[in-house]
Design a protein around this motif. Structure first.
Motif, mmCIF file in Angstrom:
data_model
loop_
_atom_site.group_PDB
_atom_site.id
_atom_site.type_symbol
_atom_site.label_atom_id
_atom_site.label_comp_id
_atom_site.label_asym_id
_atom_site.label_seq_id
_atom_site.Cartn_x
_atom_site.Cartn_y
_atom_site.Cartn_z
ATOM 1 N N LEU A 77 0.816 -1.109 -0.146
ATOM 2 C CA LEU A 77 0.154 -0.083 0.074
ATOM 3 C C LEU A 77 0.808 1.367 -0.191
ATOM 4 O O LEU A 77 1.661 1.488 0.864
ATOM 5 N N ALA A 78 0.872 1.956 -0.808
ATOM 6 C CA ALA A 78 1.538 3.225 -0.987
ATOM 7 C C ALA A 78 0.745 4.437 -0.801
ATOM 8 O O ALA A 78 -0.498 4.616 -1.161
ATOM 9 N N PRO A 79 1.213 5.494 -0.222
ATOM 10 C CA PRO A 79 0.285 6.632 0.531
ATOM 11 C C PRO A 79 0.175 7.687 -0.693
ATOM 12 O O PRO A 79 -0.690 8.572 -0.213
ATOM 13 N N SER A 80 0.633 7.587 -1.649
ATOM 14 C CA SER A 80 0.743 8.743 -2.556
ATOM 15 C C SER A 80 0.773 8.507 -3.931
ATOM 16 O O SER A 80 1.407 7.195 -4.223
ATOM 17 N N THR A 81 0.346 9.069 -4.966
ATOM 18 C CA THR A 81 0.727 8.776 -6.266
ATOM 19 C C THR A 81 2.170 8.775 -6.758
ATOM 20 O O THR A 81 2.574 7.991 -7.494
ATOM 21 N N TYR A 82 3.106 9.880 -5.979
ATOM 22 C CA TYR A 82 4.242 9.997 -6.281
ATOM 23 C C TYR A 82 5.063 8.624 -5.662
ATOM 24 O O TYR A 82 5.938 7.819 -6.345
ATOM 25 N N ALA A 83 4.638 8.129 -4.669
ATOM 26 C CA ALA A 83 5.209 6.943 -3.992
ATOM 27 C C ALA A 83 4.716 5.786 -4.768
ATOM 28 O O ALA A 83 5.552 4.775 -5.137
ATOM 29 N N MET A 84 3.498 5.653 -5.620
ATOM 30 C CA MET A 84 3.101 4.475 -6.589
ATOM 31 C C MET A 84 4.252 4.348 -7.649
ATOM 32 O O MET A 84 4.640 3.606 -7.845
ATOM 33 N N ARG A 85 4.409 5.760 -8.119
ATOM 34 C CA ARG A 85 5.156 5.842 -9.208
ATOM 35 C C ARG A 85 6.774 5.263 -8.864
ATOM 36 O O ARG A 85 7.454 4.742 -9.648
ATOM 37 N N GLN A 86 7.173 5.706 -7.694
ATOM 38 C CA GLN A 86 8.428 5.419 -7.308
ATOM 39 C C GLN A 86 8.835 3.888 -6.897
ATOM 40 O O GLN A 86 9.712 3.304 -7.412
ATOM 41 N N LEU A 87 7.840 3.207 -6.446
ATOM 42 C CA LEU A 87 7.756 1.845 -6.386
ATOM 43 C C LEU A 87 7.594 0.954 -7.566
ATOM 44 O O LEU A 87 8.109 0.113 -7.721
ATOM 45 N N GLU A 88 6.656 1.449 -8.477
ATOM 46 C CA GLU A 88 6.500 0.889 -9.755
ATOM 47 C C GLU A 88 8.243 0.876 -10.498
ATOM 48 O O GLU A 88 8.220 -0.068 -11.044
ATOM 49 N N GLY A 89 8.552 2.142 -10.586
ATOM 50 C CA GLY A 89 9.890 2.029 -11.163
ATOM 51 C C GLY A 89 10.893 1.169 -10.423
ATOM 52 O O GLY A 89 11.750 0.989 -11.272
ATOM 53 N N LEU A 90 10.838 1.024 -9.059
ATOM 54 C CA LEU A 90 11.711 -0.016 -8.372
ATOM 55 C C LEU A 90 11.459 -1.512 -8.880
ATOM 56 O O LEU A 90 12.313 -2.119 -8.659
#
Length: 389
Positions: free
Chosen positions: A154-167
């Motif tokens: 579970l990611a808290p923000s859209t920025y964190a979602m993109r960051q984790l997807e990129g990882l």
């Protein structure tokens, strides 16, 4: 439902991870669920052994170098597996997993218990601020390994979602945070407190949160060029003595909690958050709930929370001239500040902890259901059948 919550920190240490866990436990209590918190022991063996329905199981821990209030447990997966095996939870909730969470996710995997990992702290990016930038790739590998093993992240923000997807993290869902709009409210604005801070009627510009290197509170020194303001720093932490030297004319309140914190935040005119590593930034939501416009970097959680030209301003990371310009605009134009105040309060009206925690229980159910349908590889079910928000 029986939920085991494995946390990197818990009471009496107050931070964003602890705050979210308390709201989750309160929600589980209201539902009639059961919960167990597994967390590092506190300094001096302080802290409760129970909160709401949750029993608190403490594990041996050591203080973080230079920040002894932050406790780190090095307990291995075998020890946590024994605790989980005895408790027999329906799901394991990994709160901001990194050290204890790494052992926790492996224990859950070993026992074939569904798990939900809540990404909350951008630990690897702290490395540079603490002068160990060489270790950042190693820390990102740890994050990836934890979240790949979890049933859901579970990611808290859209920025964190993109960051984790990129990882390369799979099975991501968006799960933001709630805010207590009754506790943080414009009506908590206190004339006496404001007079003590700004006896000449100056505009009060402030920050509330931990005083640590990653929060970049020293950037507020750039506001000295703006006339007619008083800077107020609410909070405490290892950087306080250094900040008191760098900001000699600022008022430092120390740590505040409960109604004292609510009154202090509501008594600000402008809230400035300079930290660039926020996956969410609960302090911004609390300021908005109190009717205080915000100036923050255009990175991480603030992107979702601050609506430029409506509830505050975003500035490009590192561009402190833009930060100063945003604060100056709000200081010098009272009508704009008042308009932003009303819009800030309205922006968080529907973000209750009840709705947010209802969504969390739904994520628990999703992870449990996928696990029961494919106990050996529940991830495949989640990857192919779930729809991302």
């Amino acid at each position: 439902m029986k939920v085991a919550l494995i946390a990197e920190s818990f009471l009496p240490h107050a931070n964003g991870v602890t705050h979210s866990l308390l709201r989750v436990i309160e929600h589980l209590s209201a539902r009639g669920d059961e919960a167990l918190v597994i967390a590092p022991e506190a300094k001096g063996s302080a802290g409760p052994v129970r909160y709401g329905v949750a029993q608190v199981k403490r594990l041996p821990a050591m203080g973080w170098p230079g920040y002894d209030d932050v406790r780190v447990s090095l307990s291995g997966s075998a020890r946590i597996a024994r605790i989980l095996d005895d408790y027999a939870p329906d799901v394991v909730h990994l709160a901001s997993p990194f050290m204890l969470g790494w052992s926790g996710v492996r224990a859950a995997e070993e026992l074939s218990i569904p798990s939900v990992a809540v990404y909350q702290t951008e630990v690897p990016s702290y490395a540079d601020r603490y002068r160990v930038g060489w270790g950042e790739p190693i820390l990102w590998d740890r994050v990836l390994n934890i979240h790949r093993r979890a049933g859901l992240t579970l990611a808290p923000s859209t920025y964190a979602m993109r960051q984790l997807e990129g990882l390369g993290v799979p099975r991501l869902r968006l799960w933001p945070r709630g805010v207590d709009t009754r506790r943080f409210h414009p009506a908590k604005r206190t004339a006496g407190l404001r007079r003590s801070w700004a006896p000449g009627g100056e505009v009060i510009v402030g920050y509330a949160g931990r005083l640590a290197a990653e929060k970049r509170v020293e950037d507020l020194a750039r506001l000295s060029d703006i006339g007619g303001i008083r800077v107020v720093i609410i909070g405490d932490g290892p950087a306080r003595s250094r900040l008191e030297t760098l900001l000699p004319h600022a008022t430092f309140t120390g740590h505040l909690g409960g109604e004292d914190l609510a009154r202090a935040v509501a008594s600000l005119d402008v809230f400035v958050h300079c930290g660039e590593l926020e996956t969410f930034c609960q302090g911004i939501q609390e300021a908005h709930a109190a009717g205080v416009p915000v100036v923050a970097p255009r990175r991480g959680g603030p992107i979702d929370l601050v609506d430029p030209d409506h509830t505050g301003y975003l500035y490009e990371p590192g561009r402190l001239d833009q930060m100063v310009a945003g604060v100056r605009a709000l200081v010098e134009e009272p009508e704009r500040r008042e308009r932003f105040s009303v819009q800030a309060r309205a922006s968080v009206a529907g973000r209750t902890w009840t709705s947010v925690c209802d969504a969390l229980v739904g994520h628990y159910a999703e992870a449990i259901s996928a696990h029961h349908r494919a106990p050996e590889r529940p991830w495949d079910v989640l990857d192919h059948e779930a729809i991302r928000p």
